[in-house]
Write a protein that holds these residues in place. Structure first.
Motif, PDB file in Angstrom:
ATOM      1  N   PRO A 179       0.915  -1.085  -0.005  1.00 49.57           N
ATOM      2  CA  PRO A 179       0.073   0.069   0.025  1.00 49.57           C
ATOM      3  C   PRO A 179       0.804   1.384  -0.049  1.00 49.57           C
ATOM      4  O   PRO A 179       1.927   1.350   0.537  1.00 49.57           O
ATOM      5  N   CYS A 180       0.199   2.254  -0.616  1.00 55.34           N
ATOM      6  CA  CYS A 180       1.118   3.599  -0.396  1.00 55.34           C
ATOM      7  C   CYS A 180       1.128   4.151   0.801  1.00 55.34           C
ATOM      8  O   CYS A 180      -0.051   4.165   1.856  1.00 55.34           O
ATOM      9  N   PRO A 181       2.257   4.593   1.359  1.00 52.50           N
ATOM     10  CA  PRO A 181       2.382   4.977   2.823  1.00 52.50           C
ATOM     11  C   PRO A 181       1.673   6.381   3.105  1.00 52.50           C
ATOM     12  O   PRO A 181       1.272   6.596   4.246  1.00 52.50           O
ATOM     13  N   ASP A 182       1.279   6.970   1.977  1.00 50.04           N
ATOM     14  CA  ASP A 182       0.505   8.378   2.343  1.00 50.04           C
ATOM     15  C   ASP A 182      -0.939   7.959   2.092  1.00 50.04           C
ATOM     16  O   ASP A 182      -1.881   8.214   2.926  1.00 50.04           O
ATOM     17  N   CYS A 183      -1.507   7.470   0.875  1.00 45.02           N
ATOM     18  CA  CYS A 183      -3.012   7.289   0.606  1.00 45.02           C
ATOM     19  C   CYS A 183      -3.543   5.957   1.153  1.00 45.02           C
ATOM     20  O   CYS A 183      -4.606   5.821   1.048  1.00 45.02           O
ATOM     21  N   GLY A 184      -2.682   4.960   0.931  1.00 41.76           N
ATOM     22  CA  GLY A 184      -3.142   3.587   1.406  1.00 41.76           C
ATOM     23  C   GLY A 184      -3.564   2.703   0.093  1.00 41.76           C
ATOM     24  O   GLY A 184      -4.154   1.751   0.336  1.00 41.76           O
TER      25      GLY A 184
ATOM     26  N   GLY B  18       6.858   4.903  -6.092  1.00 43.18           N
ATOM     27  CA  GLY B  18       5.940   5.765  -6.117  1.00 43.18           C
ATOM     28  C   GLY B  18       4.402   5.284  -5.943  1.00 43.18           C
ATOM     29  O   GLY B  18       4.436   4.022  -6.275  1.00 43.18           O
ATOM     30  N   CYS B  19       3.455   6.072  -6.149  1.00 40.29           N
ATOM     31  CA  CYS B  19       2.040   5.667  -6.029  1.00 40.29           C
ATOM     32  C   CYS B  19       1.545   6.118  -7.295  1.00 40.29           C
ATOM     33  O   CYS B  19       1.833   7.245  -7.600  1.00 40.29           O
ATOM     34  N   SER B  20       0.590   5.241  -7.816  1.00 42.96           N
ATOM     35  CA  SER B  20      -0.101   5.729  -9.094  1.00 42.96           C
ATOM     36  C   SER B  20      -1.329   6.632  -9.131  1.00 42.96           C
ATOM     37  O   SER B  20      -2.063   7.085  -9.834  1.00 42.96           O
ATOM     38  N   ALA B  21      -1.702   6.739  -7.708  1.00 43.78           N
ATOM     39  CA  ALA B  21      -2.908   7.157  -7.247  1.00 43.78           C
ATOM     40  C   ALA B  21      -2.936   8.655  -6.744  1.00 43.78           C
ATOM     41  O   ALA B  21      -3.477   9.565  -6.834  1.00 43.78           O
ATOM     42  N   CYS B  22      -1.485   8.791  -5.983  1.00 48.71           N
ATOM     43  CA  CYS B  22      -1.339  10.145  -5.396  1.00 48.71           C
ATOM     44  C   CYS B  22       0.358  10.444  -5.667  1.00 48.71           C
ATOM     45  O   CYS B  22       0.792   9.777  -6.570  1.00 48.71           O
ATOM     46  N   ALA B  23       0.733  11.762  -5.368  1.00 49.05           N
ATOM     47  CA  ALA B  23       2.015  12.279  -5.857  1.00 49.05           C
ATOM     48  C   ALA B  23       3.086  11.652  -4.846  1.00 49.05           C
ATOM     49  O   ALA B  23       4.069  12.021  -5.052  1.00 49.05           O
ATOM     50  N   CYS B  24       2.763  10.747  -4.010  1.00 45.73           N
ATOM     51  CA  CYS B  24       3.825  10.169  -3.098  1.00 45.73           C
ATOM     52  C   CYS B  24       4.970   9.413  -3.669  1.00 45.73           C
ATOM     53  O   CYS B  24       4.711   8.610  -4.663  1.00 45.73           O
ATOM     54  N   ARG B  25       6.156   9.911  -3.330  1.00 45.92           N
ATOM     55  CA  ARG B  25       7.375   9.426  -4.014  1.00 45.92           C
ATOM     56  C   ARG B  25       8.382   9.171  -3.141  1.00 45.92           C
ATOM     57  O   ARG B  25       8.485  10.269  -2.188  1.00 45.92           O
TER      58      ARG B  25
HETATM   59 ZN   LIG Z   1      -0.992   7.355  -2.608  1.00 46.29          ZN
END
Ligand SMILES: [Zn+2]
Ligand SMILES: [Zn+2]
Length: 318
Positions: free
Chosen positions: A253-258, A289-296
């Protein structure tokens, strides 16, 4: 996080048995793979009778979206293979395969790449006639008959001067119109190149070489590996491994948006030379990175190396 996909339908756009290759990796996530019988020939064929209308990356996402539209699924998967001689190592065949996962539930598109030399890609012109079977044998061994199939087409096809009368109906299914006989004053219609595909016996290849050579402007046939997935277990293994790579992405999971699907999206070159510190072409860091938000998140190389061998340095070894 994996639970997000449990019980969700995902359209796999293919005529060619790819869903079965992907199921072992993706089934355990709870994804319900549905093979959507989408004829993707309009988006390009390996035989070259239809050119690909965009980059491989554009086409693989478009294929996935068409499968989703056809089936009403909010998730879609497609793959797109590219084959040919390696542009750097000309004598080696090269296989690039992209897998796209389009996820309209979370608003993300994940594209995973494979590059490798483990492929039976081959393409050679051959003349009909004397000793044809003996001359074909090394070519058929390279293709890998009978577990892999061959295709045969005219070596030189001139659409404005059709000589397709030697092809069977199935080989020209997208050819000139049906029903009305052409008048002598009509311009000569462009006829789609005949291609004999899925040939898994030497006798079938031999017969096709005679027919396609007769339809060719230079009297030669061209024999190639049939690269469609259901005719090519080597390619199916690559598609299965891309399914495993997607499974691993979706398990993170993305650490920012899950949203599931966090993973490597590109690499930064510039690993410094061990002697002088000059940046080289080698990978310095991986960007996840995340494909749903800008988290890198930038991470060091997976193998822990922090300097490059001086042999790769443009200063020390130009
Ligand atoms: Zn994300
Ligand atoms: Zn150096």
């Amino acid at each position: 996080m994996i639970e997000r996909y449990r019980g969700q339908r995902v359209a796999v756009a293919t005529l060619h048995g790819k869903a079965e290759a992907l199921a072992p990796a993706l089934g355990p996530l709870g994804l319900m793979l549905e093979a959507v019988p989408l004829d993707t020939d309009a988006l390009g064929t390996f035989a070259g009778d239809v050119e690909r209308p965009g980059s491989a990356r554009e086409v693989v996402v478009e294929k996935a979206r068409r499968g989703m539209a056809m089936s009403g699924c909010a998730l879609g998967i497609a793959t797109e293979g590219s084959f040919g001689p390696d542009p750097l190592l000309g004598f080696l065949p090269r296989h690039e395969e992209l897998l796209a996962f389009v996820d309209d539930v979370h608003g993300q598109v994940i594209v995973i790449e494979h590059f490798g030399h483990d492929t039976n890609w081959v393409s050679k012109p051959i003349a009909p006639g004397e000793d044809l079977m003996a001359r074909l044998e090394p070519l058929l061994a390279a293709v890998g008959l009978p577990t892999h199939a061959a295709l045969v087409k005219p070596n030189r096809w001139l659409p404005s001067a059709p000589r397709a009368e030697t092809a069977t109906a199935a080989e020209t299914d997208a050819g000139a119109g049906t029903g009305t006989a052409p008048r002598a004053t009509d311009p000569v219609p462009a006829v789609r190149m005949p291609v004999a595909k899925g040939l898994s016996t030497a006798a079938a290849v031999l017969d096709a070489v005679e027919r396609m050579a007769a339809a060719s402007a230079d009297g030669l046939a061209r024999v190639e590996a049939d690269l469609r997935a259901h005719m090519n277990p080597t390619r199916l293994r690559v598609i299965a491994s891309l399914g495993e790579a997607l499974r691993d992405r979706l398990a993170t999971p993305c650490p920012d948006c899950g949203v599931p699907g966090f993973g490597r999206i590109h690499v930064d070159a510039g690993l410094p030379c061990e002697l002088c510190g000059t940046p080289t072409d080698l990978v310095r860091a991986e960007v996840h990175g995340c494909s749903a938000c800008a988290c890198r998140v930038t991470q060091p190389r997976g193998d822990g190396r922090t300097t490059a061998d001086a042999g790769h340095c443009p200063e020390c070894n130009p």
